[in-house]
Design a protein around this motif. Structure first.
Motif, mmCIF file in Angstrom:
data_model
loop_
_atom_site.group_PDB
_atom_site.id
_atom_site.type_symbol
_atom_site.label_atom_id
_atom_site.label_comp_id
_atom_site.label_asym_id
_atom_site.label_seq_id
_atom_site.Cartn_x
_atom_site.Cartn_y
_atom_site.Cartn_z
ATOM 1 N N ARG A 87 0.787 -1.228 0.000
ATOM 2 C CA ARG A 87 0.000 0.000 0.000
ATOM 3 C C ARG A 87 0.821 1.281 0.000
ATOM 4 O O ARG A 87 0.293 2.338 -0.348
ATOM 5 N N THR A 88 2.074 1.234 0.385
ATOM 6 C CA THR A 88 2.800 2.492 0.608
ATOM 7 C C THR A 88 4.125 2.582 -0.119
ATOM 8 O O THR A 88 4.896 3.513 0.127
ATOM 9 N N SER A 89 4.394 1.659 -1.025
ATOM 10 C CA SER A 89 5.677 1.707 -1.735
ATOM 11 C C SER A 89 5.546 1.108 -3.122
ATOM 12 O O SER A 89 4.670 0.273 -3.381
ATOM 13 N N THR A 90 6.423 1.552 -4.013
ATOM 14 C CA THR A 90 6.532 0.978 -5.356
ATOM 15 C C THR A 90 7.998 0.612 -5.583
ATOM 16 O O THR A 90 8.893 1.142 -4.923
ATOM 17 N N HIS A 91 8.228 -0.271 -6.561
ATOM 18 C CA HIS A 91 9.580 -0.827 -6.702
ATOM 19 C C HIS A 91 9.985 -0.940 -8.176
ATOM 20 O O HIS A 91 10.129 -2.035 -8.712
ATOM 21 N N LYS A 92 10.225 0.206 -8.779
ATOM 22 C CA LYS A 92 10.654 0.173 -10.171
ATOM 23 C C LYS A 92 12.032 -0.445 -10.322
ATOM 24 O O LYS A 92 12.392 -0.909 -11.415
ATOM 25 N N GLU A 93 12.811 -0.476 -9.243
ATOM 26 C CA GLU A 93 14.142 -1.080 -9.329
ATOM 27 C C GLU A 93 14.045 -2.561 -9.707
ATOM 28 O O GLU A 93 14.961 -3.115 -10.348
ATOM 29 N N GLU A 94 12.943 -3.209 -9.355
ATOM 30 C CA GLU A 94 12.768 -4.614 -9.714
ATOM 31 C C GLU A 94 12.480 -4.764 -11.208
ATOM 32 O O GLU A 94 12.875 -5.755 -11.821
ATOM 33 N N ILE A 95 11.793 -3.781 -11.783
ATOM 34 C CA ILE A 95 11.592 -3.804 -13.243
ATOM 35 C C ILE A 95 12.934 -3.617 -13.936
ATOM 36 O O ILE A 95 13.269 -4.327 -14.895
ATOM 37 N N PHE A 96 13.734 -2.663 -13.457
ATOM 38 C CA PHE A 96 15.056 -2.446 -14.040
ATOM 39 C C PHE A 96 15.899 -3.716 -13.983
ATOM 40 O O PHE A 96 16.638 -4.032 -14.924
#
Length: 473
Positions: free
Chosen positions: A55-64
Motif C-alpha cells: 500500500r505504501t511503496s513501489t519498486h521500479k528497481e525490480e523492473i530495471f
C-alpha cells in the motif's frame, strides 16, 4: 518464402503495464515472460504501482533488474526471429520504466501526479489504441482519468478514454471499481467476485488449480510445478531472474497472452477466447463495456469434462508453457539450430495471421487447406482442427445453440492437412428442453474453427489460424 524473408507484423499492440511488483514473486515472473514477446508489442510504459498487498511503496528497481537481464539476452533473442521482427534494445525499455503513486487507491489518485501517471497520459495521447494491463492496483489509471477530466474538454476526454483497453487481474484496490463506475464506456476486462476471492477468477486458470482447489484432474499441473520451472525456465542469465513461486506462478500473465501474435484470436474480441481466457459483455445494452468471465467446457487430462471460466485459460497450457520454454532456449545461444521455432501456417494460400472470414449457405461443405504450411527447423508438423463452440453461444448450455462440427480428412497424406466440414442445414436443430416434440433450429450463425499446427521439436511450438464461417441463406 524462407524464415529470413517473413514480413513484419502488420501492426503491434501498444501496451502499458501497471504492476505491484515486489508484493510477491508472481509479477516478476510475469514480467520475465512478457519481455520474451517484446518484439511483438510496442511497450510504452512499465509502471511500478501499489495494491492492497503493497500500500505504501513501489519498486521500479525490480523492473530495471529484469530489463537489465533482458539486455544480456537480446542479441541471442534476435538471432531466433526474422530481421523484420527484431527485439527492442534494453535501453528503450529502461526509458519507459516509472514509479506510480506511493499510496493506496483513490486517496492517492486524488493527490499529486506521479511520474508513472504522466507517462501513461503521454502514451495514451500518442496512440490510436493502447492496452493498459493492470497487475496490481488501478490508481495510476484513475489518476490519469482525473487529470484529463480536469484539464480537457468533454470531447477531448471522450477521445482519450476511447483509446483505452484494460485487462485487469481482478480488483486489487478501490480504483478499478471507481473507473468502471465513472467511465463505463472504457473497454474493461476484469473478473468480478468478492474481494480477495481470487480462486473464482478466470485468470487463476493460468496455474492456480492446486492452490485454489478448482478443476482437479483437468489441467496438466505438472507444467506449473517448481520442478518444471527450475528445469525449463530458471536457466541461463535471463531465466535466472525468474523467482520461485510462493502462491501461484504468474497470476498476471493472462493479461498479455491473447496479445501474442500467433493467429489464435483477436484481443479486441474477448468473447472469442484465446490463451488469455474468454470474456463476454456484462451488460448487453453496451451501456457498459465491462467484460466478465465466461466458461468453456474442456476435456481434462483425466478424461472428464470440466466447465469453468478457469478452463478458458488452462485448456491452452501445453501451448503457452511450451512456447515459454522454447523462448527461454532462445536466450541461451545465438545459434539458430540450437532451439525450436514456431511453424508458419499457410491456410487456403494465405500466410497472414488474421482471421479468415468465410460466408456460406446452410448445409454447404467448407474445404480448408493448410498443406502448404512449413516449419523453419524442418520439423514434422501435426495438424489439429477444433470447432470452438462456446464463442457462438449466448448461454452456459452451449449444446442448445451450437452443434458440434466434425472434420473429414481429405489430404492425400492422411495427416489432416486438408479437411472439409459440413455446416448445419436450414432445418437442423436440437430438441427443445420444455417440449420434446419441438426442434430449436440452429439458424443463421457464425462458427469458430481453430487450426493448431504443432511441430515435434524438443520444446514443441504452435501456430494458429482462426476461421469464422458465417452460415445463412
Amino acid at each position: 518464402m524462407d524464415f529470413q524473408s517473413i514480413p513484419p507484423f502488420k501492426s503491434k499492440p501498444h501496451i502499458a503495464v501497471l504492476t505491484d511488483i515486489c508484493n510477491e514473486p508472481d509479477d516478476a515472473e510475469s514480467m520475465t515472460r512478457f519481455l520474451l514477446y517484446a518484439n511483438e508489442f510496442n511497450i510504452d510504459a512499465l509502471v511500478a504501482t501499489t495494491s492492497t498487498w503493497q500500500r505504501t511503496s513501489t519498486h521500479k528497481e525490480e523492473i530495471f533488474k529484469i530489463v537489465d537481464a533482458y539486455g544480456t539476452a537480446v542479441e541471442n533473442l534476435n538471432a531466433h526471429v526474422p530481421p523484420s521482427r527484431q527485439y527492442p534494445a534494453a535501453s528503450s525499455l529502461r526509458s519507459v520504466v516509472r514509479s506510480g503513486l506511493n499510496g493506496f487507491g483513490m486517496s492517492a489518485a486524488r493527490g499529486a501526479l506521479s511520474e508513472g501517471t504522466e507517462l501513461l497520459i503521454k502514451a495514451i495521447d500518442a496512440s490510436e489504441l493502447i492496452w493498459v494491463l493492470i497487475w496490481g492496483g488501478s490508481n495510476v489509471l484513475a489518476q490519469a482519468l482525473l487529470e484529463v477530466q480536469k484539464t480537457r474538454s468533454k470531447i477531448e476526454l471522450e477521445l482519450f478514454t476511447s483509446k483505452i483497453r484494460v485487462y485487469a487481474i481482478s480488483d486489487q484496490d478501490d480504483a478499478g471499481p471507481w473507473v468502471r463506475l465513472h467511465f463505463p464506456k472504457i473497454f474493461y476486462i476484469a473478473s468480478i467476485h468478492a474481494f480477495n476471492y481470487y480462486g473464482m477468477a478466470a485468470w487463476a486458470g493460468i496455474s492456480g488449480e492446486t492452490y485454489y482447489g478448482f478443476d482437479h484432474g483437468g489441467p496438466d499441473s505438472s507444467l506449473v510445478t517448481k520442478e518444471w520451472l527450475k528445469t525449463n525456465i530458471q536457466i541461463g542469465p535471463y531465466g535466472s531472474v525468474y523467482p520461485d513461486p510462493v502462491f501461484i506462478p504468474e497470476g498476471d500473465t493472462p493479461t498479455f497472452l491473447s496479445l501474442i501474435q500467433n493467429g489464435l484470436t483477436d484481443p479486441l474480441q474477448p468473447s472469442w477466447g484465446g490463451w488469455g481466457g474468454r470474456y463476454n459483455l456484462t451488460d448487453l445494452s453496451a451501456e457498459s463495456l465491462h467484460y466478465s468471465d465466461a466458461p468453456d467446457s474442456v476435456v481434462g487430462e483425466d478424461g472428464r469434462t470440466y466447465t469453468s471460466s478457469q478452463a478458458t485459460i488452462w485448456r491452452w497450457r501445453k501451448a503457452y508453457q511450451g512456447d515459454f520454454a522454447a523462448r527461454i532456449q532462445w536466450t541461451l545461444s545465438p545459434e539458430f539450430q540450437s532451439a525450436n521455432h514456431a511453424p508458419v501456417i499457410v491456410l487456403n494460400g494465405d500466410i497472414g495471421l488474421e482471421t479468415l472470414h468465410l460466408k456460406v449457405r446452410f448445409g454447404e461443405i467448407v474445404k480448408l487447406d493448410a498443406s502448404e504450411s512449413w516449419d523453419p527447423d524442418g520439423n514434422e508438423l501435426t495438424f489439429k482442427w477444433m470447432h470452438y463452440g462456446e464463442p457462438s453461444a449466448t448461454q452456459w448450455t452451449c449444446r442448445f445453440e451450437v452443434p458440434k462440427l466434425g472434420f473429414e480428412d481429405i489430404s492425400s497424406e492422411k495427416n489432416m492437412g486438408r479437411v472439409q466440414v459440413r455446416v448445419p442445414g436450414k432445418d437442423d436443430g436440437c430438441m427443445f428442453p420444455l417440449d420434446e416434440t419441438k426442434i430449436m433450429k440452429y439458424g443463421p450463425k457464425t462458427y469458430h474453427i481453430i487450426l493448431e499446427v504443432v511441430d515435434n521439436g524438443k520444446f514443441p511450438m504452435r501456430a494458429y489460424r482462426r476461421v469464422l464461417v458465417e452460415v445463412g441463406e
